[in-house]
Motif scaffolding. Structure first.
Motif, PDB file in Angstrom:
ATOM      1  N   GLY A 159     -21.390   0.386 -40.891  1.00  0.00           N
ATOM      2  CA  GLY A 159     -21.821   1.481 -41.745  1.00  0.00           C
ATOM      3  C   GLY A 159     -22.578   2.573 -41.033  1.00  0.00           C
ATOM      4  N   ASP A 160     -22.914   2.362 -39.763  1.00  0.00           N
ATOM      5  CA  ASP A 160     -23.608   3.377 -38.972  1.00  0.00           C
ATOM      6  C   ASP A 160     -22.624   4.047 -38.022  1.00  0.00           C
ATOM      7  OD1 ASP A 160     -26.096   2.819 -40.120  1.00  0.00           O
ATOM      8  OD2 ASP A 160     -26.456   1.181 -38.703  1.00  0.00           O
ATOM      9  N   SER A 161     -22.933   5.277 -37.641  1.00  0.00           N
ATOM     10  CA  SER A 161     -22.075   5.996 -36.702  1.00  0.00           C
ATOM     11  C   SER A 161     -22.884   6.514 -35.520  1.00  0.00           C
ATOM     12  CB  SER A 161     -21.362   7.161 -37.402  1.00  0.00           C
ATOM     13  OG  SER A 161     -22.302   8.103 -37.893  1.00  0.00           O
ATOM     14  N   THR A 162     -22.270   6.455 -34.350  1.00  0.00           N
ATOM     15  CA  THR A 162     -22.898   6.944 -33.122  1.00  0.00           C
ATOM     16  C   THR A 162     -21.962   7.943 -32.470  1.00  0.00           C
ATOM     17  OG1 THR A 162     -23.981   4.798 -32.776  1.00  0.00           O
ATOM     18  CG2 THR A 162     -23.879   6.300 -30.898  1.00  0.00           C
ATOM     19  N   LYS A 163     -22.403   9.199 -32.370  1.00  0.00           N
ATOM     20  CA  LYS A 163     -21.594  10.242 -31.738  1.00  0.00           C
ATOM     21  C   LYS A 163     -21.840  10.243 -30.237  1.00  0.00           C
ATOM     22  CE  LYS A 163     -21.365  13.435 -35.670  1.00  0.00           C
ATOM     23  NZ  LYS A 163     -19.899  13.335 -35.823  1.00  0.00           N
ATOM     24  N   LYS A 177     -19.628   0.634 -23.171  1.00  0.00           N
ATOM     25  CA  LYS A 177     -20.655  -0.328 -23.579  1.00  0.00           C
ATOM     26  C   LYS A 177     -20.701  -0.461 -25.098  1.00  0.00           C
ATOM     27  CE  LYS A 177     -25.579  -1.364 -22.973  1.00  0.00           C
ATOM     28  NZ  LYS A 177     -26.862  -0.906 -22.353  1.00  0.00           N
ATOM     29  N   ILE A 178     -20.660   0.671 -25.811  1.00  0.00           N
ATOM     30  CA  ILE A 178     -20.676   0.636 -27.276  1.00  0.00           C
ATOM     31  C   ILE A 178     -19.419  -0.050 -27.803  1.00  0.00           C
ATOM     32  CG2 ILE A 178     -20.645   2.029 -29.378  1.00  0.00           C
ATOM     33  CD1 ILE A 178     -22.229   4.155 -27.852  1.00  0.00           C
ATOM     34  N   MET A 179     -18.278   0.277 -27.216  1.00  0.00           N
ATOM     35  CA  MET A 179     -17.016  -0.287 -27.676  1.00  0.00           C
ATOM     36  C   MET A 179     -17.002  -1.805 -27.560  1.00  0.00           C
ATOM     37  SD  MET A 179     -13.260   0.201 -26.083  1.00  0.00           S
ATOM     38  CE  MET A 179     -13.782  -0.939 -24.800  1.00  0.00           C
ATOM     39  N   ASN A 180     -17.594  -2.321 -26.496  1.00  0.00           N
ATOM     40  CA  ASN A 180     -17.612  -3.768 -26.283  1.00  0.00           C
ATOM     41  C   ASN A 180     -18.439  -4.513 -27.326  1.00  0.00           C
ATOM     42  OD1 ASN A 180     -15.882  -3.923 -24.060  1.00  0.00           O
ATOM     43  ND2 ASN A 180     -17.528  -3.452 -22.618  1.00  0.00           N
ATOM     44  N   THR A 181     -19.270  -3.785 -28.081  1.00  0.00           N
ATOM     45  CA  THR A 181     -20.071  -4.434 -29.131  1.00  0.00           C
ATOM     46  C   THR A 181     -19.390  -4.362 -30.490  1.00  0.00           C
ATOM     47  OG1 THR A 181     -21.303  -2.435 -29.747  1.00  0.00           O
ATOM     48  CG2 THR A 181     -22.161  -3.728 -27.897  1.00  0.00           C
ATOM     49  N   MET A 182     -18.258  -3.666 -30.550  1.00  0.00           N
ATOM     50  CA  MET A 182     -17.601  -3.455 -31.839  1.00  0.00           C
ATOM     51  C   MET A 182     -16.844  -4.696 -32.281  1.00  0.00           C
ATOM     52  SD  MET A 182     -16.393   0.508 -31.501  1.00  0.00           S
ATOM     53  CE  MET A 182     -16.346   0.802 -33.265  1.00  0.00           C
ATOM     54  N   LEU A 183     -16.692  -4.827 -33.593  1.00  0.00           N
ATOM     55  CA  LEU A 183     -16.062  -5.985 -34.213  1.00  0.00           C
ATOM     56  C   LEU A 183     -14.806  -5.550 -34.969  1.00  0.00           C
ATOM     57  CD1 LEU A 183     -19.290  -7.682 -35.634  1.00  0.00           C
ATOM     58  CD2 LEU A 183     -18.078  -8.254 -33.505  1.00  0.00           C
ATOM     59  N   PRO A 184     -13.942  -6.508 -35.308  1.00  0.00           N
ATOM     60  CA  PRO A 184     -12.748  -6.159 -36.088  1.00  0.00           C
ATOM     61  C   PRO A 184     -13.107  -5.381 -37.361  1.00  0.00           C
ATOM     62  CG  PRO A 184     -12.569  -8.400 -35.284  1.00  0.00           C
ATOM     63  CD  PRO A 184     -13.963  -7.923 -34.933  1.00  0.00           C
ATOM     64  N   GLY A 185     -12.381  -4.303 -37.594  1.00  0.00           N
ATOM     65  CA  GLY A 185     -12.644  -3.456 -38.755  1.00  0.00           C
ATOM     66  C   GLY A 185     -13.462  -2.224 -38.417  1.00  0.00           C
ATOM     67  N   LYS A 187     -14.405   1.267 -36.374  1.00  0.00           N
ATOM     68  CA  LYS A 187     -13.516   2.383 -36.037  1.00  0.00           C
ATOM     69  C   LYS A 187     -14.113   3.291 -34.964  1.00  0.00           C
ATOM     70  CE  LYS A 187     -10.614   3.309 -40.102  1.00  0.00           C
ATOM     71  NZ  LYS A 187     -10.252   4.346 -41.111  1.00  0.00           N
ATOM     72  N   ILE A 188     -13.220   3.991 -34.288  1.00  0.00           N
ATOM     73  CA  ILE A 188     -13.598   5.073 -33.376  1.00  0.00           C
ATOM     74  C   ILE A 188     -12.873   6.325 -33.854  1.00  0.00           C
ATOM     75  CG2 ILE A 188     -13.825   5.841 -30.991  1.00  0.00           C
ATOM     76  CD1 ILE A 188     -13.160   2.984 -30.119  1.00  0.00           C
ATOM     77  N   TYR A 189     -13.620   7.393 -34.060  1.00  0.00           N
ATOM     78  CA  TYR A 189     -13.043   8.656 -34.527  1.00  0.00           C
ATOM     79  C   TYR A 189     -13.165   9.677 -33.404  1.00  0.00           C
ATOM     80  CZ  TYR A 189     -12.173  12.767 -37.458  1.00  0.00           C
ATOM     81  OH  TYR A 189     -11.658  13.922 -37.987  1.00  0.00           O
ATOM     82  N   PHE A 190     -12.038  10.270 -33.020  1.00  0.00           N
ATOM     83  CA  PHE A 190     -12.001  11.236 -31.917  1.00  0.00           C
ATOM     84  C   PHE A 190     -11.786  12.644 -32.477  1.00  0.00           C
ATOM     85  CE2 PHE A 190     -10.558   7.191 -30.231  1.00  0.00           C
ATOM     86  CZ  PHE A 190     -11.276   7.068 -29.056  1.00  0.00           C
ATOM     87  N   ASP A 191     -12.669  13.579 -32.086  1.00  0.00           N
ATOM     88  CA  ASP A 191     -12.486  14.969 -32.490  1.00  0.00           C
ATOM     89  C   ASP A 191     -13.034  15.876 -31.394  1.00  0.00           C
ATOM     90  OD1 ASP A 191     -15.186  14.533 -32.844  1.00  0.00           O
ATOM     91  OD2 ASP A 191     -15.279  15.386 -34.851  1.00  0.00           O
ATOM     92  N   ASN A 192     -13.048  17.174 -31.685  1.00  0.00           N
ATOM     93  CA  ASN A 192     -13.429  18.170 -30.669  1.00  0.00           C
ATOM     94  C   ASN A 192     -12.678  17.924 -29.356  1.00  0.00           C
ATOM     95  OD1 ASN A 192     -15.292  19.595 -32.290  1.00  0.00           O
ATOM     96  ND2 ASN A 192     -16.878  18.079 -31.875  1.00  0.00           N
ATOM     97  N   ILE A 193     -11.399  17.612 -29.493  1.00  0.00           N
ATOM     98  CA  ILE A 193     -10.557  17.324 -28.324  1.00  0.00           C
ATOM     99  C   ILE A 193     -10.004  18.639 -27.794  1.00  0.00           C
ATOM    100  CG2 ILE A 193      -8.594  15.999 -27.484  1.00  0.00           C
ATOM    101  CD1 ILE A 193      -8.859  14.352 -30.136  1.00  0.00           C
ATOM    102  N   LYS A 194     -10.243  18.902 -26.529  1.00  0.00           N
ATOM    103  CA  LYS A 194      -9.827  20.177 -25.946  1.00  0.00           C
ATOM    104  C   LYS A 194      -8.884  19.971 -24.766  1.00  0.00           C
ATOM    105  CE  LYS A 194     -14.047  22.661 -27.277  1.00  0.00           C
ATOM    106  NZ  LYS A 194     -15.210  23.432 -26.803  1.00  0.00           N
ATOM    107  N   SER A 195      -7.919  20.882 -24.686  1.00  0.00           N
ATOM    108  CA  SER A 195      -6.969  20.893 -23.583  1.00  0.00           C
ATOM    109  C   SER A 195      -6.807  22.318 -23.089  1.00  0.00           C
ATOM    110  CB  SER A 195      -5.625  20.326 -24.036  1.00  0.00           C
ATOM    111  OG  SER A 195      -4.693  20.362 -22.987  1.00  0.00           O
TER     112      SER A 195
END
Length: 213
Positions: A159-163, A177-185, A187-195
């Protein structure tokens, strides 16, 4: 490697049969007969039975042709459909080849080839980087156009989000490091993607999400 092999196949076919062929050098698969709208389509003529004094014309697709040297030309196509490239020698048509003309698909960003789907952490760890692709497109783009240089990843866990801010197209150590603590269910949301565009302008790409399996 595949591009090199397809080139060898084209050349070996010419040498063994004594025929003429035309292929687009800008394609990842040079056996395809495709031109794209809005880009240079460099073609190469491979032959051993036509003299050097030949001309090349294009019909259909509102196309134009510019000569680079004796066996290389640039095709510009402006309409979806088909066009025919014709080689003439002494005002006589000696070879024709038909090409399909397509628009270039919209680019998308993926995480290791995945987007808007559920995958395991193991797949993320195997390739923790963002990449740009053009679905169902064979045009070979400049690497800068297919590279992410900036993105933001928001990790949603319990229920918490870390940008977090990415560096280039790779996950930072903080993000891993953050990803390795994540559990099933989670999410990771990707935005401000620049090319980068070919003219060095930056482009903002569509956001996407990944759910942990």
């Amino acid at each position: 490697m595949k591009r090199f092999l397809s080139f060898l196949i084209i050349l070996s076919g010419i040498k063994s049969s004594g025929q003429t062929t035309i292929f687009c050098e800008a394609l990842t698969d040079k056996t395809k007969s495709i031109f794209y709208i809005g880009v240079d389509n460099p073609i190469k003529i491979v032959t051993n039975n036509i003299s050097e004094n030949y001309s090349v014309n294009i019909s259909g697709g509102m196309g134009t042709v510019d000569k680079i040297n004796k066996d290389e030309f640039i095709i510009h196509a402006n309409s979806v459909g088909e066009c025919t490239v014709t080689i003439s020698e002494k005002n006589k048509e000696v070879f024709q080849k038909t090409f399909n003309i397509y628009t270039i698909s919209e680019r998308i960003t993926t995480l290791g080839g995945f987007r808007d789907t559920t995958i395991s952490k193991a797949k993320i760890v195997a390739n923790p980087s963002l990449a740009i692709s053009f679905p169902n497109c064979y045009f070979q783009f400049n690497p800068e156009v297919t590279s992410v240089f900036n993105f933001q990843a928001t990790f949603i866990k319990d229920g918490d989000s870390t940008k977090t801010q990415g560096q280039g197209n790779m996950f930072t150590q903080e993000q891993i490091k953050i990803m390795n603590t994540m559990l099933p269910g989670d999410k990771i949301y990707f935005d401000n993607i620049k090319s980068r565009e070919a003219d060095s302008r930056s482009t903002m790409l569509e956001p996407f999400w990944i759910k942990i399996k």
